[in-house]
Design a protein around this motif. Sequence first.
Motif, PDB file in Angstrom:
ATOM      1  N   GLY A 114      -8.298  -2.915   1.705  1.00  0.00           N
ATOM      2  CA  GLY A 114      -7.517  -2.693   2.931  1.00  0.00           C
ATOM      3  C   GLY A 114      -6.197  -3.441   2.943  1.00  0.00           C
ATOM      4  O   GLY A 114      -5.392  -3.255   3.860  1.00  0.00           O
ATOM      5  N   GLY A 115      -5.935  -4.257   1.930  1.00  0.00           N
ATOM      6  CA  GLY A 115      -4.756  -5.135   1.991  1.00  0.00           C
ATOM      7  C   GLY A 115      -3.563  -4.681   1.158  1.00  0.00           C
ATOM      8  O   GLY A 115      -2.628  -5.463   0.946  1.00  0.00           O
ATOM      9  N   LEU A 116      -3.563  -3.438   0.689  1.00  0.00           N
ATOM     10  CA  LEU A 116      -2.465  -3.007  -0.185  1.00  0.00           C
ATOM     11  C   LEU A 116      -1.184  -2.765   0.610  1.00  0.00           C
ATOM     12  O   LEU A 116      -1.234  -2.397   1.788  1.00  0.00           O
ATOM     13  CB  LEU A 116      -2.845  -1.713  -0.915  1.00  0.00           C
ATOM     14  N   VAL A 117      -0.041  -2.939  -0.047  1.00  0.00           N
ATOM     15  CA  VAL A 117       1.238  -2.647   0.601  1.00  0.00           C
ATOM     16  C   VAL A 117       1.744  -1.285   0.101  1.00  0.00           C
ATOM     17  O   VAL A 117       1.369  -0.838  -0.977  1.00  0.00           O
ATOM     18  CB  VAL A 117       2.291  -3.739   0.328  1.00  0.00           C
ATOM     19  N   ALA A 135       2.949  -2.772  -7.859  1.00  0.00           N
ATOM     20  CA  ALA A 135       3.677  -2.020  -6.820  1.00  0.00           C
ATOM     21  C   ALA A 135       2.890  -2.008  -5.509  1.00  0.00           C
ATOM     22  O   ALA A 135       3.463  -1.822  -4.433  1.00  0.00           O
ATOM     23  CB  ALA A 135       3.934  -0.592  -7.302  1.00  0.00           C
ATOM     24  N   LEU A 136       1.569  -2.205  -5.586  1.00  0.00           N
ATOM     25  CA  LEU A 136       0.732  -2.235  -4.374  1.00  0.00           C
ATOM     26  C   LEU A 136       0.535  -3.655  -3.858  1.00  0.00           C
ATOM     27  O   LEU A 136      -0.267  -3.891  -2.955  1.00  0.00           O
ATOM     28  CB  LEU A 136      -0.632  -1.597  -4.672  1.00  0.00           C
ATOM     29  N   GLY A 137       1.247  -4.597  -4.475  1.00  0.00           N
ATOM     30  CA  GLY A 137       1.264  -5.949  -3.923  1.00  0.00           C
ATOM     31  C   GLY A 137       0.441  -6.977  -4.671  1.00  0.00           C
ATOM     32  O   GLY A 137       0.451  -8.156  -4.307  1.00  0.00           O
ATOM     33  N   ALA A 138      -0.293  -6.562  -5.723  1.00  0.00           N
ATOM     34  CA  ALA A 138      -1.079  -7.552  -6.481  1.00  0.00           C
ATOM     35  C   ALA A 138      -0.168  -8.295  -7.446  1.00  0.00           C
ATOM     36  O   ALA A 138       0.913  -7.816  -7.798  1.00  0.00           O
ATOM     37  CB  ALA A 138      -2.188  -6.854  -7.264  1.00  0.00           C
ATOM     38  N   GLU A 139      -0.630  -9.449  -7.882  1.00  0.00           N
ATOM     39  CA  GLU A 139       0.004 -10.089  -9.034  1.00  0.00           C
ATOM     40  C   GLU A 139      -0.840  -9.721 -10.242  1.00  0.00           C
ATOM     41  O   GLU A 139      -2.072  -9.845 -10.193  1.00  0.00           O
ATOM     42  CB  GLU A 139      -0.007 -11.607  -8.887  1.00  0.00           C
ATOM     43  N   LEU A 153       2.594  14.268  -6.836  1.00  0.00           N
ATOM     44  CA  LEU A 153       1.741  14.318  -5.664  1.00  0.00           C
ATOM     45  C   LEU A 153       2.295  13.362  -4.620  1.00  0.00           C
ATOM     46  O   LEU A 153       2.746  12.276  -4.966  1.00  0.00           O
ATOM     47  CB  LEU A 153       0.400  13.774  -6.131  1.00  0.00           C
ATOM     48  N   ALA A 154       2.252  13.775  -3.354  1.00  0.00           N
ATOM     49  CA  ALA A 154       2.508  12.832  -2.258  1.00  0.00           C
ATOM     50  C   ALA A 154       1.169  12.600  -1.573  1.00  0.00           C
ATOM     51  O   ALA A 154       0.428  13.551  -1.309  1.00  0.00           O
ATOM     52  CB  ALA A 154       3.507  13.416  -1.270  1.00  0.00           C
ATOM     53  N   ILE A 155       0.846  11.353  -1.322  1.00  0.00           N
ATOM     54  CA  ILE A 155      -0.450  11.005  -0.721  1.00  0.00           C
ATOM     55  C   ILE A 155      -0.196  10.231   0.570  1.00  0.00           C
ATOM     56  O   ILE A 155       0.526   9.234   0.549  1.00  0.00           O
ATOM     57  CB  ILE A 155      -1.272  10.086  -1.656  1.00  0.00           C
ATOM     58  N   THR A 156      -0.759  10.724   1.663  1.00  0.00           N
ATOM     59  CA  THR A 156      -0.777   9.924   2.889  1.00  0.00           C
ATOM     60  C   THR A 156      -2.204   9.436   3.064  1.00  0.00           C
ATOM     61  O   THR A 156      -3.122  10.228   3.275  1.00  0.00           O
ATOM     62  CB  THR A 156      -0.349  10.781   4.113  1.00  0.00           C
ATOM     63  N   GLY A 157      -2.381   8.153   2.920  1.00  0.00           N
ATOM     64  CA  GLY A 157      -3.726   7.583   3.014  1.00  0.00           C
ATOM     65  C   GLY A 157      -4.234   7.642   4.444  1.00  0.00           C
ATOM     66  O   GLY A 157      -3.459   7.589   5.407  1.00  0.00           O
ATOM     67  N   ILE A 188      -7.948   5.034  -4.578  1.00  0.00           N
ATOM     68  CA  ILE A 188      -7.608   3.784  -3.875  1.00  0.00           C
ATOM     69  C   ILE A 188      -6.608   4.053  -2.751  1.00  0.00           C
ATOM     70  O   ILE A 188      -6.768   3.585  -1.620  1.00  0.00           O
ATOM     71  CB  ILE A 188      -7.023   2.761  -4.881  1.00  0.00           C
ATOM     72  N   LEU A 189      -5.563   4.834  -3.074  1.00  0.00           N
ATOM     73  CA  LEU A 189      -4.485   5.060  -2.095  1.00  0.00           C
ATOM     74  C   LEU A 189      -4.989   5.840  -0.886  1.00  0.00           C
ATOM     75  O   LEU A 189      -4.508   5.656   0.233  1.00  0.00           O
ATOM     76  CB  LEU A 189      -3.342   5.843  -2.756  1.00  0.00           C
ATOM     77  N   SER A 190      -5.967   6.717  -1.106  1.00  0.00           N
ATOM     78  CA  SER A 190      -6.301   7.683  -0.060  1.00  0.00           C
ATOM     79  C   SER A 190      -6.988   7.055   1.152  1.00  0.00           C
ATOM     80  O   SER A 190      -7.058   7.692   2.193  1.00  0.00           O
ATOM     81  CB  SER A 190      -7.126   8.830  -0.629  1.00  0.00           C
ATOM     82  N   THR A 191      -7.473   5.822   1.027  1.00  0.00           N
ATOM     83  CA  THR A 191      -8.061   5.188   2.220  1.00  0.00           C
ATOM     84  C   THR A 191      -7.279   3.933   2.634  1.00  0.00           C
ATOM     85  O   THR A 191      -7.818   3.056   3.296  1.00  0.00           O
ATOM     86  CB  THR A 191      -9.553   4.849   1.998  1.00  0.00           C
ATOM     87  N   HIS A 192      -6.023   3.867   2.216  1.00  0.00           N
ATOM     88  CA  HIS A 192      -5.139   2.823   2.748  1.00  0.00           C
ATOM     89  C   HIS A 192      -4.059   3.520   3.581  1.00  0.00           C
ATOM     90  O   HIS A 192      -3.531   4.548   3.150  1.00  0.00           O
ATOM     91  CB  HIS A 192      -4.501   2.017   1.613  1.00  0.00           C
ATOM     92  N   PRO A 193      -3.703   2.986   4.741  1.00  0.00           N
ATOM     93  CA  PRO A 193      -2.743   3.673   5.606  1.00  0.00           C
ATOM     94  C   PRO A 193      -1.313   3.500   5.095  1.00  0.00           C
ATOM     95  O   PRO A 193      -0.547   2.680   5.608  1.00  0.00           O
ATOM     96  CB  PRO A 193      -2.947   2.979   6.963  1.00  0.00           C
TER      97      PRO A 193
END
Length: 449
Positions: free
Chosen positions: A88-91, A67-71, A157-161, A112-117
């Motif tokens: 830094g490259g997650l979607v 879901a974050l863009g990896a295969e 939880l809702a997380i805004t990175g 992981i999510l908390s430092t991705h925008p």
Amino acid sequence: MPHDAAATRPLAARRPARPLSGEARVPGDKSISHRALMIGTLAVGETRIEGLLEGEDVLRTAAAMRALGAEAENLGGGRWRVAGRGVGGLVEPTDILDMGNSGTAARLLAGILSTHPLVAFMTGDASLRRRPMQRVITPLSQMGAQFVSRAGGRLPLAITGAAEPVAADYTLPVASAQVKSAILLAGLNAPGITRVVEPQPTRDHSELMLRHFGATVTVNALAGGGREILLAGQPELAGRDVKVPGDPSSAAFPAVAALIVPGSRVLLPNVGLNPLRAGLYATLAEMGAPITIQNRREEAGEPVGDLLVESGPLRAVDVPPERAPTMIDEYPVLAVAAACASGTSRMRGLGELKVKESDRLTATARNLAACGARVEIEGEDLIVHGTGRPPAGGARVETLMDHRLAMSALVLGLASEQAVAVDDTAFIDTSFPGFAALMQALGARFDPA
Ligand code: S3P
């Protein structure tokens, strides 16, 4: 996924006619499996994993990484291929991330999510939605992430990175590898040095694997027994091969079963023996358990060995509180061994057991008492009065969506005079798919209940 009564799988364990014997390979380590998928996602290029645990908890992590863009591709036979996105490259995930029953998946992913925008939503099953998330929300908020949670820091939880993350300098208030790992994974995308201090050392799979993927991680011993972990932010992680050893926390169940079913002799090859995970085996040795570790070796930076377990009389043990982080998941099955041992065992400092998949301190005491053992809880200590013979059994115990309570009760039923039934074995698949078949191949008697 077995979240409702219709999907429950009751089972009863009885004394087998013959001792347990043979060889059994336990599935891959759960902690290492989660980290391999997550850190593989944060690396550039391809990661190949061997021996991945294909339990539901880890499959939730695999789904979240996609879901974050990896295969994340299952190549069969425990072999997986991950094509990462880089730090830094997650979607942004387009739907809610459901982490099922897994506290490790939820807390490490929050890191992981908390430092991705990006904005992400996370939930879990009824057990996970009861577990405390504030312990990661507090440090990750200091790094710049924003959270909206249910009362008491519970999922969903809702997380805004954070768009401009700040490196952490944080002292853990509880001994938790999950909290430490959440901060380190968050620190990967923050400039500068992230520093975590742990008053008691906890499992260091994150530190070892981050180094294996190319991060600079320094660990310093502190006066008083704690550790300081320093991570240099914004590394270029490169895809790597990861070999996952068998899970010592899973091996604990056939090992204790072999100890308490008279005449048994069982070989458990390829079990991870990281010293920060091996507290149960040290404790069983103090109880006089005839366990031999053969063929000690190192694989992908983790110590591994083959465990030969024979049955034998066990004596009571006093487990100090500082050992708890090295065997935190093993107390329910250690309590079964203690109930079969001669003398009074005391397991000290088990407060963290109250916030696992269930309140394991209360439930372990209650389940053993239902089977005829004399058990007490004093503060955060569990006291088990063993008689040198297994408790009578003859109970049906509640497993409260908790895989380790279910497996512990079934292990006890293999030694007790009367059968022990559990209301639901479905959750065993979260950590130990194939548990019943593996135990039956060793000679265990399990029947539908
Ligand atoms: C784990 C850490 C432990 C343990 C859990 C796995 C990990 O939890 O109970 O099963 O993989 O980091 P805590 O960090 O909450 O003690």
